[in-house]
Design an enzyme around this catalytic site. Sequence first.
Site, PDB file in Angstrom:
ATOM      1  N   GLY A  91      40.319  43.919  41.984  1.00  0.00           N
ATOM      2  CA  GLY A  91      39.101  44.705  41.770  1.00  0.00           C
ATOM      3  C   GLY A  91      38.617  45.432  43.013  1.00  0.00           C
ATOM      4  O   GLY A  91      37.415  45.620  43.200  1.00  0.00           O
ATOM      5  N   ASP A 121      35.458  44.347  36.188  1.00  0.00           N
ATOM      6  CA  ASP A 121      35.427  44.511  37.653  1.00  0.00           C
ATOM      7  C   ASP A 121      34.077  45.022  38.155  1.00  0.00           C
ATOM      8  O   ASP A 121      33.526  44.444  39.103  1.00  0.00           O
ATOM      9  CB  ASP A 121      36.561  45.439  38.118  1.00  0.00           C
ATOM     10  CG  ASP A 121      37.932  44.801  37.971  1.00  0.00           C
ATOM     11  OD1 ASP A 121      38.022  43.750  37.313  1.00  0.00           O
ATOM     12  OD2 ASP A 121      38.908  45.354  38.508  1.00  0.00           O
ATOM     13  N   ALA A 162      36.481  48.689  42.345  1.00  0.00           N
ATOM     14  CA  ALA A 162      35.109  48.447  41.878  1.00  0.00           C
ATOM     15  C   ALA A 162      34.231  47.922  43.008  1.00  0.00           C
ATOM     16  O   ALA A 162      33.067  48.304  43.122  1.00  0.00           O
ATOM     17  CB  ALA A 162      35.116  47.450  40.721  1.00  0.00           C
TER      18      ALA A 162
HETATM   19  O1  PMV Z   1      44.919  43.061  37.096  1.00  0.00           O
HETATM   20  P1  PMV Z   1      43.641  43.575  36.581  1.00  0.00           P
HETATM   21  O2  PMV Z   1      42.440  43.053  37.274  1.00  0.00           O
HETATM   22  O3  PMV Z   1      43.637  45.049  36.368  1.00  0.00           O
HETATM   23  O4  PMV Z   1      43.454  42.846  35.162  1.00  0.00           O
HETATM   24  C1  PMV Z   1      43.674  43.394  33.946  1.00  0.00           C
HETATM   25  C2  PMV Z   1      43.142  42.451  32.922  1.00  0.00           C
HETATM   26  C3  PMV Z   1      43.726  42.676  31.557  1.00  0.00           C
HETATM   27  O5  PMV Z   1      43.172  41.671  30.732  1.00  0.00           O
HETATM   28  C4  PMV Z   1      45.225  42.526  31.580  1.00  0.00           C
HETATM   29  C5  PMV Z   1      43.385  44.056  31.005  1.00  0.00           C
HETATM   30  C6  PMV Z   1      41.918  44.272  30.688  1.00  0.00           C
HETATM   31  O6  PMV Z   1      41.530  45.448  30.576  1.00  0.00           O
HETATM   32  O7  PMV Z   1      41.175  43.309  30.504  1.00  0.00           O
END
Ligand code: PMV
Length: 327
Positions: free
Chosen positions: A113, A158, A116
Amino acid sequence: MGVVASAPAKVILFGEHFVVYGEPAIVLAIDKRAYAKAEKRDDKRLYLRSVNLNLAGYFENGTFKVEQDDAKEAKLKFEPVKLAAEKVLEIYGEKVGLNIEINSTVPVAAGLGSSAAVAAAVTAAVGALLNVEMSKEDVFRITYEAEKIVHGTPSGIDPAISTFGGILLFQMDTGFKPLDVRTDIPLVIGDTGVERPTHAQVAKVRGIRERYPRVVEPVMRAAREIVLRAMDALKENDLETLGELMNINHALLYGVGVSDESLEWLVNAARKAGALGAKLTGAGGGGCMIALAENERLEQVLEAIQRAGGRPFIARKTDEGVRIERT
Ligand code: PMV
């Protein structure tokens, strides 16, 4: 000189991917922060500099002039920062020139994140500099707008965790609910260094779900049960249960195809070194894993992840969301 604000990065403790289909997820703010310093300029330029990415340049009349490094990359990286600053200027009601300097301790493009956290810190710093009254909800809204440029249609996890900090329960249809967790959650985060686009990982799960609906349905239900049990364990300060639930959650994610070799090495190394549990976090296919360990085991787990080829660091829960550091 200038105002400095900061905001935390995050890890998803439980429920990633399944959250896309309406199941709950638990997200934790960690003590790695992005910092933004805002100052007024005498001209009307928006001058942006990222210390850790070694990028700098300015926006003038809609075009981006680069002073350091690749113009296209810099524009892409700075676009959400520009939007965040402009949204605050809109509320302020007058166009003023700004210097914004970003200094982040959060690994980039690793599912933690970072974008964000940067956007939330910039929003708060510019707001405080111009004495614009902003609630946390306002910071969240602007950060969410900025995130849409980076991620298209993000869930909002995020921006929420960077703004509010602590631990949040998130579900698509009900939104965010802060969880009152007193216990410390000692984690080692291992970055595989393998970059992966989140949308490709989400598409992989969608494909498996479409091909095997009756197989994946109970997996989703199990993921929900994990989150519900984890909420109790968090309340009761029961790290052992949390660790076991992390292991089961990882197995489910492996089952729907989002682990990879780089993650498996690190997850196994952490468990062998005495972690209470370990799992991938976020989109998978590379990116980061997390290991939960008793305080006296943290170093051991960290070293094991390093030996297995990861880039590890120790992280703890932080209750502090976006905040002003210095005015
Ligand atoms: O890796 P990150 O923080 O972009 O996590 C994505 C989380 C998912 O569940 C895979 C997708 C989402 O939009 O929630």
